[in-house]
Design a protein around this motif. Structure first.
Motif, short mmCIF file in Angstrom:
data_model
loop_
_atom_site.label_atom_id
_atom_site.label_comp_id
_atom_site.label_asym_id
_atom_site.label_seq_id
_atom_site.Cartn_x
_atom_site.Cartn_y
_atom_site.Cartn_z
N PHE A 65 51.48 -26.42 24.14
CA PHE A 65 51.03 -25.57 23.90
C PHE A 65 50.70 -24.93 23.25
O PHE A 65 49.60 -24.56 22.66
N GLU A 66 52.01 -23.85 23.47
CA GLU A 66 52.26 -22.46 22.53
C GLU A 66 51.77 -22.87 21.32
O GLU A 66 51.40 -22.54 20.50
N VAL A 67 52.95 -24.14 20.55
CA VAL A 67 52.26 -25.00 19.21
C VAL A 67 51.32 -24.90 18.59
O VAL A 67 50.62 -24.35 17.43
N LEU A 68 50.44 -25.40 19.92
CA LEU A 68 49.14 -25.83 19.67
C LEU A 68 48.48 -25.03 19.84
O LEU A 68 47.28 -24.94 18.48
N LYS A 69 47.98 -24.12 20.40
CA LYS A 69 47.78 -22.61 20.44
C LYS A 69 48.29 -21.86 18.83
O LYS A 69 47.08 -20.98 17.95
N ARG A 70 49.03 -21.79 18.61
CA ARG A 70 49.53 -21.13 17.04
C ARG A 70 49.27 -21.61 16.40
O ARG A 70 48.63 -21.59 15.48
N THR A 71 49.29 -23.15 15.99
CA THR A 71 48.13 -24.21 15.21
C THR A 71 47.36 -24.28 15.09
O THR A 71 46.51 -24.58 13.99
N ALA A 72 46.05 -24.24 15.82
CA ALA A 72 45.11 -24.42 16.12
C ALA A 72 44.03 -23.89 14.90
O ALA A 72 43.36 -24.23 14.15
N PRO A 73 44.64 -22.19 15.30
CA PRO A 73 43.52 -22.13 14.06
C PRO A 73 43.26 -21.80 12.63
O PRO A 73 42.34 -22.29 11.53
N GLY A 74 44.57 -22.03 12.37
CA GLY A 74 44.84 -23.02 10.80
C GLY A 74 44.25 -24.27 10.77
O GLY A 74 43.34 -24.67 9.43
N HIS A 75 43.88 -25.32 12.47
CA HIS A 75 44.39 -26.39 11.53
C HIS A 75 42.38 -26.41 11.39
O HIS A 75 41.88 -27.55 10.82
N VAL A 76 41.73 -25.79 12.42
CA VAL A 76 40.19 -25.33 12.02
C VAL A 76 39.88 -24.84 10.95
O VAL A 76 39.11 -25.82 10.59
N ASP A 77 40.33 -24.11 10.23
CA ASP A 77 40.07 -23.41 9.00
C ASP A 77 40.73 -24.31 8.05
O ASP A 77 39.21 -24.41 7.77
#
Length: 170
Positions: free
Chosen positions: A116-128
């Motif tokens: 879940f932490e990996v997902l939270k860290r990765t999500a902003p860059g992916h959405v961008d």
């Protein structure tokens, strides 16, 4: 005479020049988009786009877990491909498999706190990356049209019926 309209009923319905152009543009764009998103996720999190999608699905599920069959169905992938992906996610400590108490053959995939932490860290860059590659290039009208088109295509391609060839049953 137009050979497309006078051909026998069992003859192939070839694509028109315009349809061929649209089909090639679609294939080109979707291939480039998937590659773009894969590269971004590999760079930022060391995972392919399909794995990111599995983590997202698990993060949105009750108690961050889904039956493996449901996860395969939602991801539209074979059970074999899902099993391989979950094994890799387990190796990273992002997912664990849990036996299903009501069905001895069934298993759950559970998103760990680390996952879940990996997902939270990765999500902003992916959405961008998604925004830059797709939505920033389209007008609001084009976004609405694309959404309508994709919905119609998905509804027409969704297998139904008892004999449907469904990837998650393979």
């Amino acid at each position: 005479m137009d050979p497309m309209t006078t051909a026998p009923e069992d003859a192939p319905r070839w694509l028109s020049d315009e349809e061929q152009c649209v089909w090639r543009a679609y294939r080109h764009a979707t291939t480039l988009l998937e590659d773009h998103l894969d590269r971004q996720l590999q760079r930022d999190a060391g995972m392919p786009h399909i794995y990111y999608g599995l983590l997202v699905q698990l993060s949105q599920a009750p108690r961050r877990r889904l039956r493996m069959t449901e996860l395969a169905k939602d991801a539209k992938i074979t059970r074999s491909r899902l099993s391989h992906a979950v094994a890799r996610l387990e190796k990273n400590g992002w997912v664990v498999r849990q036996d299903c108490p009501s069905d001895k053959r069934g298993q759950f995939a559970h998103l760990t706190d680390e996952g879940f932490e990996v997902l939270k860290r990765t999500a902003p860059g992916h959405v961008d990356a998604v925004r830059q590659a797709m939505f920033d290039r389209l007008s609001p009208e084009q976004v609405a049209q694309l959404g309508e088109i994709m919905k119609v295509m998905a509804e027409g391609l969704q297998p139904t019926g008892p004999d449907a060839d469904l990837p998650w049953l393979r």
